[in-house]
Scaffold this motif. Structure first.
Motif: not given
Length: 158
Positions: A49, A53, A55, A61
């Motif tokens: 993490s 990233k 979505n 994000d």
């Protein structure tokens, strides 16, 4: 007589090809009642993490969901969600949701005034570790050809 036999075979074939869609399964009302209420997403965790990233829900994000508020109403499977984290896009929406007998959480994010039956896209996540005060939603993402879990930790706020 041959037509009757042929028609019977066709009917059996037609009914045996029933869809196994997640929306056609029975509901897990016990889990739905357990997670009804107001929640905040206290964390979003997945391997990598700090480098990758994600979505989330095609909105923002995944880290923007930390601190987001969610309301789940179990008697009509409706609710609300809102992103409120500083530095992230502000977003709020009505939602519809349910938990099926396979432990899958089905979520639809609705636009203003839109009915759930008009929304064709939704999200399917797994419910994990559901208690009176918290639960997790687990999403699967593809990272370099390997399926990885994204865990959204929900904590009850009242």
């Amino acid at each position: 007589m041959k037509k009757l036999i042929l028609l019977s075979m066709f009917a059996v074939l037609l009914f045996s090809c029933k869809s196994t869609s997640v929306t056609n399964t029975k509901l897990d009302n016990k889990t739905e009642r357990l997670i009804k209420g107001n929640y905040v997403v206290s964390s979003v965790d997945y391997p990598g993490s700090e480098y990758i990233k994600v979505n989330a829900f095609q909105l923002a994000d995944s880290q923007c969901f930390v601190g987001s508020t969610w309301k789940f109403v179990s008697n009509n499977n409706k609710g609300e969600m809102a992103l409120t984290k500083s530095g992230c896009p502000a977003f709020s929406s009505a939602i519809t949701w349910f938990v099926n007998k396979d432990g899958q959480f089905v979520l639809k994010v609705l636009d203003a005034g839109e009915k759930a039956k008009k929304v064709r896209d939704g999200y399917i996540l797994n419910v994990a570790n559901a208690t009176e005060s918290s639960f997790q939603l687990v999403d699967k993402i593809d990272v370099g050809g390997k399926m990885t879990d994204v865990i959204y930790q929900f904590t009850r706020v009242n």
